[in-house]
Design a protein around this motif. Structure first.
Motif, PDB file in Angstrom:
ATOM      1  N   CYS A  97       0.853  -1.177   0.000  1.00 37.38           N
ATOM      2  CA  CYS A  97       0.000   0.000   0.000  1.00 37.38           C
ATOM      3  C   CYS A  97       0.898   1.238   0.000  1.00 37.38           C
ATOM      4  N   ALA A  98       0.328   2.333  -0.483  1.00 34.99           N
ATOM      5  CA  ALA A  98       1.080   3.575  -0.592  1.00 34.99           C
ATOM      6  C   ALA A  98       0.152   4.751  -0.353  1.00 34.99           C
ATOM      7  N   ALA A  99       0.718   5.857   0.121  1.00 32.53           N
ATOM      8  CA  ALA A  99      -0.054   7.043   0.457  1.00 32.53           C
ATOM      9  C   ALA A  99       0.442   8.245  -0.327  1.00 32.53           C
ATOM     10  N   SER A 100      -0.520   9.032  -0.816  1.00 29.51           N
ATOM     11  CA  SER A 100      -0.216  10.227  -1.595  1.00 29.51           C
ATOM     12  C   SER A 100      -0.958  11.414  -0.987  1.00 29.51           C
ATOM     13  N   LEU A 101      -0.208  12.399  -0.530  1.00 32.37           N
ATOM     14  CA  LEU A 101      -0.821  13.562   0.113  1.00 32.37           C
ATOM     15  C   LEU A 101      -1.587  14.393  -0.912  1.00 32.37           C
ATOM     16  N   GLY A 102      -2.863  14.642  -0.624  1.00 34.12           N
ATOM     17  CA  GLY A 102      -3.645  15.473  -1.525  1.00 34.12           C
ATOM     18  C   GLY A 102      -5.087  15.025  -1.607  1.00 34.12           C
ATOM     19  N   VAL A 103      -5.935  15.920  -2.109  1.00 31.07           N
ATOM     20  CA  VAL A 103      -7.372  15.641  -2.179  1.00 31.07           C
ATOM     21  C   VAL A 103      -7.835  15.392  -3.612  1.00 31.07           C
ATOM     22  N   GLY A 104      -6.909  15.229  -4.528  1.00 24.03           N
ATOM     23  CA  GLY A 104      -7.278  14.934  -5.900  1.00 24.03           C
ATOM     24  C   GLY A 104      -7.478  13.453  -6.123  1.00 24.03           C
ATOM     25  N   SER A 105      -7.556  13.074  -7.363  1.00 27.00           N
ATOM     26  CA  SER A 105      -7.683  11.662  -7.710  1.00 27.00           C
ATOM     27  C   SER A 105      -6.405  10.915  -7.325  1.00 27.00           C
ATOM     28  N   PRO A 106      -6.513   9.653  -6.984  1.00 22.32           N
ATOM     29  CA  PRO A 106      -5.299   8.910  -6.621  1.00 22.32           C
ATOM     30  C   PRO A 106      -4.365   8.766  -7.815  1.00 22.32           C
ATOM     31  N   PRO A 107      -3.084   8.959  -7.614  1.00 24.82           N
ATOM     32  CA  PRO A 107      -2.133   8.775  -8.719  1.00 24.82           C
ATOM     33  C   PRO A 107      -2.159   7.338  -9.231  1.00 24.82           C
ATOM     34  N   MET A 108      -1.871   7.187 -10.501  1.00 25.34           N
ATOM     35  CA  MET A 108      -1.917   5.865 -11.108  1.00 25.34           C
ATOM     36  C   MET A 108      -0.528   5.339 -11.437  1.00 25.34           C
ATOM     37  N   ASN A 109       0.479   5.930 -10.811  1.00 25.98           N
ATOM     38  CA  ASN A 109       1.828   5.393 -10.939  1.00 25.98           C
ATOM     39  C   ASN A 109       2.564   5.635  -9.636  1.00 25.98           C
ATOM     40  N   GLU A 110       3.592   4.850  -9.409  1.00 24.15           N
ATOM     41  CA  GLU A 110       4.248   4.887  -8.104  1.00 24.15           C
ATOM     42  C   GLU A 110       4.938   6.207  -7.824  1.00 24.15           C
ATOM     43  N   ASN A 111       5.284   6.964  -8.849  1.00 27.86           N
ATOM     44  CA  ASN A 111       5.948   8.242  -8.629  1.00 27.86           C
ATOM     45  C   ASN A 111       5.055   9.260  -7.920  1.00 27.86           C
ATOM     46  N   GLY A 112       3.756   9.012  -7.933  1.00 30.36           N
ATOM     47  CA  GLY A 112       2.831   9.935  -7.304  1.00 30.36           C
ATOM     48  C   GLY A 112       2.619   9.703  -5.816  1.00 30.36           C
ATOM     49  N   TYR A 113       3.264   8.701  -5.279  1.00 34.87           N
ATOM     50  CA  TYR A 113       3.048   8.332  -3.884  1.00 34.87           C
ATOM     51  C   TYR A 113       4.240   8.727  -3.020  1.00 34.87           C
ATOM     52  N   ASP A 114       3.911   9.159  -1.799  1.00 35.73           N
ATOM     53  CA  ASP A 114       4.918   9.705  -0.895  1.00 35.73           C
ATOM     54  C   ASP A 114       5.436   8.687   0.120  1.00 35.73           C
ATOM     55  N   TYR A 115       4.588   7.768   0.491  1.00 36.98           N
ATOM     56  CA  TYR A 115       4.956   6.813   1.531  1.00 36.98           C
ATOM     57  C   TYR A 115       4.519   5.406   1.124  1.00 36.98           C
ATOM     58  N   TRP A 116       5.304   4.425   1.592  1.00 37.65           N
ATOM     59  CA  TRP A 116       5.068   3.030   1.225  1.00 37.65           C
ATOM     60  C   TRP A 116       5.150   2.126   2.442  1.00 37.65           C
ATOM     61  N   GLY A 117       4.340   1.081   2.408  1.00 36.14           N
ATOM     62  CA  GLY A 117       4.508   0.022   3.381  1.00 36.14           C
ATOM     63  C   GLY A 117       5.585  -0.949   2.936  1.00 36.14           C
ATOM     64  N   LYS A 118       5.839  -1.932   3.779  1.00 35.14           N
ATOM     65  CA  LYS A 118       6.892  -2.908   3.480  1.00 35.14           C
ATOM     66  C   LYS A 118       6.383  -4.104   2.694  1.00 35.14           C
ATOM     67  N   GLY A 119       5.076  -4.206   2.559  1.00 30.49           N
ATOM     68  CA  GLY A 119       4.503  -5.249   1.736  1.00 30.49           C
ATOM     69  C   GLY A 119       4.060  -6.472   2.509  1.00 30.49           C
ATOM     70  N   THR A 120       3.127  -7.191   1.914  1.00 36.12           N
ATOM     71  CA  THR A 120       2.657  -8.459   2.456  1.00 36.12           C
ATOM     72  C   THR A 120       2.567  -9.456   1.306  1.00 36.12           C
ATOM     73  N   LEU A 121       3.037 -10.666   1.546  1.00 42.57           N
ATOM     74  CA  LEU A 121       3.124 -11.669   0.494  1.00 42.57           C
ATOM     75  C   LEU A 121       1.813 -12.423   0.353  1.00 42.57           C
ATOM     76  N   VAL A 122       1.345 -12.504  -0.868  1.00 46.11           N
ATOM     77  CA  VAL A 122       0.175 -13.303  -1.207  1.00 46.11           C
ATOM     78  C   VAL A 122       0.629 -14.421  -2.145  1.00 46.11           C
ATOM     79  N   THR A 123       0.325 -15.636  -1.761  1.00 43.21           N
ATOM     80  CA  THR A 123       0.668 -16.793  -2.580  1.00 43.21           C
ATOM     81  C   THR A 123      -0.602 -17.542  -2.910  1.00 43.21           C
ATOM     82  N   VAL A 124      -0.848 -17.701  -4.196  1.00 43.23           N
ATOM     83  CA  VAL A 124      -2.034 -18.419  -4.652  1.00 43.23           C
ATOM     84  C   VAL A 124      -1.570 -19.731  -5.270  1.00 43.23           C
ATOM     85  N   SER A 125      -1.891 -20.815  -4.591  1.00 43.33           N
ATOM     86  CA  SER A 125      -1.387 -22.115  -5.033  1.00 43.33           C
ATOM     87  C   SER A 125      -2.242 -23.216  -4.437  1.00 43.33           C
ATOM     88  N   SER A 126      -2.355 -24.306  -5.178  1.00 46.18           N
ATOM     89  CA  SER A 126      -3.068 -25.466  -4.667  1.00 46.18           C
ATOM     90  C   SER A 126      -2.110 -26.451  -4.034  1.00 46.18           C
TER      91      SER A 126
END
Length: 126
Positions: A97-126
């Motif tokens: 997840c990422a956060a972008s300061l502002g009240v406009g539409s959410p940016p659609m590329n990573e350059n528009g975001y100011d802060y990031w989480g460290k991530g969570t792994l999702v594995t889809v497998s049988s």
């Protein structure tokens, strides 16, 4: 200092569902648009979906998740969610997840975001 902490990842069978959460702290959550990205090992990080500061507007970008993934937010809980349904093996990735300061539409590329989480792994497998 803004911090983002994702949770909810794990192992799920194809066709299953997961809900990811991202808790925001360190500033006023309602002043930020939020986005979800994912990264498959060896590939570039991919934008999935964003939501504006109030939750009134969302921007889906990745065709591969259209109709299966839904973003939402609860400003009272400082949390943004990603509901993922009908998961496929191709959805296996680290989700950020990422956060972008502002009240406009959410940016659609990573350059528009100011802060990031460290991530969570999702594995889809049988």
């Amino acid at each position: 200092q803004v911090q983002l902490v994702e949770s909810g990842g794990g192992l799920v069978q194809p066709g299953g569902s997961l809900r990811l959460s991202c808790v925001f702290s360190g500033h006023s959550f309602s002043q930020y648009a939020m986005g979800w990205f994912r990264q498959v090992q060896g590939k570039e990080r991919e934008y999935l979906v964003g939501i504006n500061y109030s939750g009134s507007s969302t921007e889906y970008f990745a065709y591969s998740v259209a109709g299966r993934f839904t973003i939402s937010r609860d400003n009272a809980k400082n949390t943004v969610y990603l509901q993922m349904n009908n998961l496929e093996p191709e959805d296996t990735a680290v989700y950020y997840c990422a956060a972008s300061l502002g009240v406009g539409s959410p940016p659609m590329n990573e350059n528009g975001y100011d802060y990031w989480g460290k991530g969570t792994l999702v594995t889809v497998s049988s």
